[in-house]
Design a protein around this motif. Structure first.
Motif, PDB file in Angstrom:
ATOM      1  N   ASP A   1       6.557 -17.409 -45.227  1.00 57.25           N
ATOM      2  CA  ASP A   1       7.697 -17.755 -44.388  1.00 57.25           C
ATOM      3  C   ASP A   1       7.444 -18.955 -43.487  1.00 57.25           C
ATOM      4  N   SER A   2       6.205 -19.122 -43.048  1.00 48.66           N
ATOM      5  CA  SER A   2       5.859 -20.226 -42.159  1.00 48.66           C
ATOM      6  C   SER A   2       4.452 -20.698 -42.498  1.00 48.66           C
ATOM      7  N   ILE A   3       4.247 -22.010 -42.474  1.00 48.27           N
ATOM      8  CA  ILE A   3       2.929 -22.576 -42.736  1.00 48.27           C
ATOM      9  C   ILE A   3       2.157 -22.640 -41.421  1.00 48.27           C
ATOM     10  N   ALA A   4       1.054 -21.908 -41.359  1.00 41.07           N
ATOM     11  CA  ALA A   4       0.291 -21.759 -40.118  1.00 41.07           C
ATOM     12  C   ALA A   4      -0.624 -22.954 -39.859  1.00 41.07           C
ATOM     13  N   HIS A   5      -0.825 -23.219 -38.578  1.00 35.74           N
ATOM     14  CA  HIS A   5      -1.768 -24.234 -38.059  1.00 35.74           C
ATOM     15  C   HIS A   5      -2.084 -25.340 -39.078  1.00 35.74           C
ATOM     16  N   LEU A   6      -1.096 -26.192 -39.306  1.00 35.43           N
ATOM     17  CA  LEU A   6      -1.163 -27.223 -40.339  1.00 35.43           C
ATOM     18  C   LEU A   6      -2.441 -28.056 -40.275  1.00 35.43           C
ATOM     19  N   THR A   7      -2.913 -28.360 -39.086  1.00 40.02           N
ATOM     20  CA  THR A   7      -4.084 -29.227 -38.934  1.00 40.02           C
ATOM     21  C   THR A   7      -5.331 -28.416 -38.567  1.00 40.02           C
ATOM     22  N   TYR A   8      -5.432 -27.230 -39.118  1.00 38.17           N
ATOM     23  CA  TYR A   8      -6.523 -26.297 -38.813  1.00 38.17           C
ATOM     24  C   TYR A   8      -7.923 -26.927 -38.798  1.00 38.17           C
ATOM     25  N   PRO A   9      -8.329 -27.737 -39.797  1.00 36.25           N
ATOM     26  CA  PRO A   9      -9.709 -28.253 -39.796  1.00 36.25           C
ATOM     27  C   PRO A   9     -10.038 -29.125 -38.592  1.00 36.25           C
ATOM     28  N   LEU A  10      -9.015 -29.688 -37.923  1.00 38.56           N
ATOM     29  CA  LEU A  10      -9.282 -30.556 -36.784  1.00 38.56           C
ATOM     30  C   LEU A  10      -9.899 -29.799 -35.618  1.00 38.56           C
ATOM     31  N   ARG A  11      -9.719 -28.479 -35.581  1.00 41.14           N
ATOM     32  CA  ARG A  11     -10.397 -27.667 -34.563  1.00 41.14           C
ATOM     33  C   ARG A  11     -11.904 -27.925 -34.568  1.00 41.14           C
ATOM     34  N   TYR A  12     -12.430 -28.137 -35.735  1.00 38.57           N
ATOM     35  CA  TYR A  12     -13.879 -28.240 -35.898  1.00 38.57           C
ATOM     36  C   TYR A  12     -14.329 -29.683 -36.132  1.00 38.57           C
ATOM     37  N   ILE A  13     -13.569 -30.434 -36.901  1.00 40.35           N
ATOM     38  CA  ILE A  13     -13.949 -31.810 -37.205  1.00 40.35           C
ATOM     39  C   ILE A  13     -13.825 -32.696 -35.964  1.00 40.35           C
ATOM     40  N   VAL A  14     -12.678 -32.624 -35.309  1.00 37.68           N
ATOM     41  CA  VAL A  14     -12.417 -33.488 -34.165  1.00 37.68           C
ATOM     42  C   VAL A  14     -12.867 -32.859 -32.857  1.00 37.68           C
ATOM     43  N   ALA A  15     -12.391 -31.631 -32.586  1.00 35.79           N
ATOM     44  CA  ALA A  15     -12.652 -31.023 -31.283  1.00 35.79           C
ATOM     45  C   ALA A  15     -14.117 -30.643 -31.098  1.00 35.79           C
ATOM     46  N   ARG A  16     -14.714 -30.041 -32.113  1.00 39.62           N
ATOM     47  CA  ARG A  16     -16.103 -29.580 -31.964  1.00 39.62           C
ATOM     48  C   ARG A  16     -17.127 -30.652 -32.320  1.00 39.62           C
ATOM     49  N   GLU A  17     -16.930 -31.308 -33.461  1.00 41.56           N
ATOM     50  CA  GLU A  17     -17.927 -32.261 -33.951  1.00 41.56           C
ATOM     51  C   GLU A  17     -17.700 -33.688 -33.441  1.00 41.56           C
ATOM     52  N   LYS A  18     -16.566 -33.907 -32.770  1.00 48.78           N
ATOM     53  CA  LYS A  18     -16.260 -35.223 -32.182  1.00 48.78           C
ATOM     54  C   LYS A  18     -16.221 -36.338 -33.227  1.00 48.78           C
ATOM     55  N   ILE A  19     -15.698 -36.009 -34.407  1.00 51.82           N
ATOM     56  CA  ILE A  19     -15.547 -36.993 -35.470  1.00 51.82           C
ATOM     57  C   ILE A  19     -14.125 -37.546 -35.419  1.00 51.82           C
ATOM     58  N   ASN A  20     -13.992 -38.835 -35.267  1.00 53.22           N
ATOM     59  CA  ASN A  20     -12.664 -39.442 -35.221  1.00 53.22           C
ATOM     60  C   ASN A  20     -12.023 -39.432 -36.609  1.00 53.22           C
ATOM     61  N   VAL A  21     -10.761 -39.075 -36.646  1.00 49.12           N
ATOM     62  CA  VAL A  21     -10.021 -39.026 -37.909  1.00 49.12           C
ATOM     63  C   VAL A  21      -8.727 -39.812 -37.755  1.00 49.12           C
ATOM     64  N   ASP A  22      -8.492 -40.744 -38.668  1.00 48.50           N
ATOM     65  CA  ASP A  22      -7.228 -41.478 -38.704  1.00 48.50           C
ATOM     66  C   ASP A  22      -6.232 -40.646 -39.506  1.00 48.50           C
ATOM     67  N   MET A  23      -5.429 -39.872 -38.798  1.00 47.72           N
ATOM     68  CA  MET A  23      -4.511 -38.955 -39.466  1.00 47.72           C
ATOM     69  C   MET A  23      -3.393 -39.674 -40.206  1.00 47.72           C
ATOM     70  N   SER A  24      -3.160 -40.938 -39.897  1.00 48.29           N
ATOM     71  CA  SER A  24      -2.106 -41.664 -40.602  1.00 48.29           C
ATOM     72  C   SER A  24      -2.400 -41.769 -42.097  1.00 48.29           C
ATOM     73  N   ARG A  25      -3.658 -41.586 -42.479  1.00 46.81           N
ATOM     74  CA  ARG A  25      -4.022 -41.650 -43.894  1.00 46.81           C
ATOM     75  C   ARG A  25      -3.480 -40.453 -44.678  1.00 46.81           C
ATOM     76  N   PHE A  26      -2.951 -39.459 -43.943  1.00 47.45           N
ATOM     77  CA  PHE A  26      -2.411 -38.267 -44.603  1.00 47.45           C
ATOM     78  C   PHE A  26      -0.901 -38.136 -44.420  1.00 47.45           C
TER      79      PHE A  26
END
Length: 268
Positions: A148-173
């Motif tokens: 019915d609903s797609i959950a936390h669309l950007t889920y991996p960013l919790r760990y890639i960006v917030a925890r590991e401090k890896i910059n991601v250019d989301m415009s590529r997606f």
């Protein structure tokens, strides 16, 4: 509470592997925190489930039914967070056929035959390739059209960006995220605004408000708002901020699902 119609549509009880409180305790928390409703959406990561384990969902389902009867002053929705449903498609469809859920969240926590994004060593991966595969998996779930609903669309960013401090250019997606939105909209389903990140180091929602605005501008009608809480004292946490975001993006309503049908609730 800033709003009088607070409904938390993403919560976990002890029937989730990482839950801490019973369904009854979650309902008490909703009342104490000023909410009027709750969807209890315990985890079912289907790639880790065997058919004989359906009895665990029988227990969860019955407990939510009991809570629904015992807490008639609030709305209690029978939900599930169905993770990686297409990795075991037949099993997923059997599960949905067996139980009369109100609300089914669709999510992807890991790629096929891999660990949850929480556990990955990102120094071993091409981040953009990993994220591309993740969004492709989410797109498949959206096109499947049985959640019915797609959950936390950007889920991996919790760990890639917030925890590991890896910059991601989301415009590529942007291309594939728009495909996901098109599938959700054409199927008349919902996108989740998951506000859990507002209480984490990332200090952002999943997805961020810019994607909620894009979803709206593409014609997306339905948005569910969930705290993703695993504790009774944290249900409703930041839901009011989620409603603020919805209003800033052009929405006057949030969405709940009852008997798998969307219902628009005025944000007031």
């Amino acid at each position: 509470m800033k709003y009088k119609s607070i409904i938390d549509t993403h919560t976990h009880s002890v029937n989730s592997f990482d839950g801490h409180h019973t369904c009854h305790e979650l309902c008490k928390g909703i009342i104490e925190n000023g909410g009027i409703g709750i969807a209890i959406t315990d985890h079912c990561d289907i790639d880790g489930l065997k058919r004989e384990s359906f009895e665990s969902f029988e227990k969860q389902y019955n407990e939510v039914e009991e809570a629904k009867k015992d807490f008639d002053s609030i709305k209690v929705y029978k939900g599930i967070e169905l993770g990686q449903p297409l990795y075991e498609k037949e099993l997923s469809e059997e599960l949905l056929e067996k139980f009369n859920f109100d609300f089914v969240l669709g999510s992807v926590h890991n790629l096929k035959n891999m660990e949850d994004f929480y556990f990955l060593d990102y120094s071993q991966y091409d981040i953009y390739q990993l994220l591309r595969r993740y969004f492709e998996a989410v797109l498949d779930v959206a096109k499947w059209n049985k959640t019915d609903s797609i959950a936390h669309l950007t889920y991996p960013l919790r760990y890639i960006v917030a925890r590991e401090k890896i910059n991601v250019d989301m415009s590529r997606f942007d291309d594939i995220i728009e495909e996901i939105f098109e599938a959700i909209i054409s199927n008349e389903k919902a996108l989740e605004l998951n506000v859990s990140g507002l209480s984490m180091e990332m200090n952002d929602t999943l997805p961020s408000p810019e994607y909620i605005k894009r979803f709206h501008d593409m014609g997306g009608k339905y948005v569910t708002v969930g705290s993703d809480s695993h504790y009774c004292e944290k249900v409703c946490n930041n839901i009011d901020k989620g409603y603020d975001i919805l209003k800033s993006c052009g929405y006057d309503y949030f969405t709940v699902f009852e008997n798998r049908q969307p219902k628009l609730i005025k944000i007031d």
